[in-house]
Design a protein around this motif. Structure first.
Motif, mmCIF file in Angstrom:
data_model
loop_
_atom_site.group_PDB
_atom_site.id
_atom_site.type_symbol
_atom_site.label_atom_id
_atom_site.label_comp_id
_atom_site.label_asym_id
_atom_site.label_seq_id
_atom_site.Cartn_x
_atom_site.Cartn_y
_atom_site.Cartn_z
ATOM 1 N N ILE A 44 -0.641 -18.582 29.889
ATOM 2 C CA ILE A 44 -1.376 -19.846 29.906
ATOM 3 C C ILE A 44 -1.836 -20.226 31.316
ATOM 4 N N VAL A 86 -11.848 -18.055 30.474
ATOM 5 C CA VAL A 86 -10.766 -18.977 30.130
ATOM 6 C C VAL A 86 -11.195 -20.418 30.388
ATOM 7 N N LEU A 89 -13.452 -21.430 27.640
ATOM 8 C CA LEU A 89 -12.677 -21.668 26.423
ATOM 9 C C LEU A 89 -12.013 -23.039 26.477
ATOM 10 N N ARG A 90 -11.432 -23.364 27.607
ATOM 11 C CA ARG A 90 -10.768 -24.669 27.754
ATOM 12 C C ARG A 90 -11.747 -25.826 27.626
ATOM 13 N N THR A 111 -13.439 -15.033 24.356
ATOM 14 C CA THR A 111 -12.087 -15.449 24.737
ATOM 15 C C THR A 111 -11.455 -16.255 23.614
ATOM 16 N N THR A 112 -10.165 -16.036 23.410
ATOM 17 C CA THR A 112 -9.420 -16.803 22.409
ATOM 18 C C THR A 112 -8.045 -17.146 22.951
ATOM 19 N N TYR A 113 -7.458 -18.165 22.364
ATOM 20 C CA TYR A 113 -6.093 -18.531 22.730
ATOM 21 C C TYR A 113 -5.100 -17.642 21.993
ATOM 22 N N TYR A 115 -1.124 -17.924 20.570
ATOM 23 C CA TYR A 115 -0.221 -19.006 20.194
ATOM 24 C C TYR A 115 1.209 -18.504 20.049
ATOM 25 N N LYS A 123 -0.182 -23.258 22.678
ATOM 26 C CA LYS A 123 -0.970 -22.210 23.331
ATOM 27 C C LYS A 123 -0.114 -21.568 24.416
ATOM 28 N N HIS A 126 -4.062 -16.198 26.675
ATOM 29 C CA HIS A 126 -5.466 -15.955 26.352
ATOM 30 C C HIS A 126 -5.715 -14.458 26.183
#
Length: 182
Positions: A44, A86, A89-90, A111-113, A115, A123, A126
């Motif tokens: 993260i 990132v 994405l945020r 880009t994806t998170y 979990y 989260k 990434h």
């Protein structure tokens, strides 16, 4: 006598568990290395936790040498900018684009998170996957240029047609005027 036997069984079973974990880790590492698209996995805080073989080859590092370091070590044009995958994405956009001037190529970053396994809302990292979209970008540009050229040509044809009609009408009027003089 039972305590030492239980301890040995605990050590053997934990070694077996560790071997299973290492085998599974090696298994997934090979799969991710086989993916031809560069893939960067970060925690993260944007520290690398994994890079696949294409990333290693592109930036010329060994995986172990960069683990735990900031992913900006990649050195791409978007690193440490608002266009970072990132950071995008945020801000709600899972795609970013950049041009690597050094190799004259265009890239898309998806880009994806990632979990937490137990808390699906938390989260923890990434995943960024980089695609070379140079051909797509160049074709889109060429299509845009063709559309503009077609529009310009259409406008020129319309202007020429209008001028031709005007010239034809003027010629007809001139011809009638000459005939009326005779």
């Amino acid at each position: 006598l039972t305590v030492p036997i239980i301890s040995i069984i605990a050590i053997l079973s934990s070694k077996n568990l560790k071997d299973k974990y290492l085998d599974l880790n090696h298994w997934y590492e090979q799969i991710l290395d086989f993916v031809y698209l560069p893939m960067s996995i970060t925690d993260i805080d944007m520290n690398w936790t994994f890079i696949n073989k294409p990333v290693k080859d592109i930036i010329g590092v060994e995986r172990g040498d960069v683990m735990g370091q900031q992913c900006s070590k990649w050195g791409a044009d978007i690193c440490d900018t608002p266009k970072c995958g990132v950071k995008m994405l945020r801000n709600g956009d899972a795609q970013s684009f950049f041009t690597n001037e050094g190799v004259d190529r265009n890239f898309q970053v998806d880009t994806t998170y990632l979990y937490d396994r137990k808390n699906k809302d938390k989260k923890i990292g990434h995943c960024e996957v980089v695609s070379d979209v140079t051909t797509k970008t160049r074709l889109a540009s060429a299509v845009g240029q063709l559309k503009k050229s077609s529009s310009d040509l259409s406008t020129t044809i319309e202007l020429e047609a209008s001028a031709t009609e005007e010239l034809s009408a003027t010629t007809e009027e001139f011809s009638q005027n000459i005939n009326s003089i005779n």
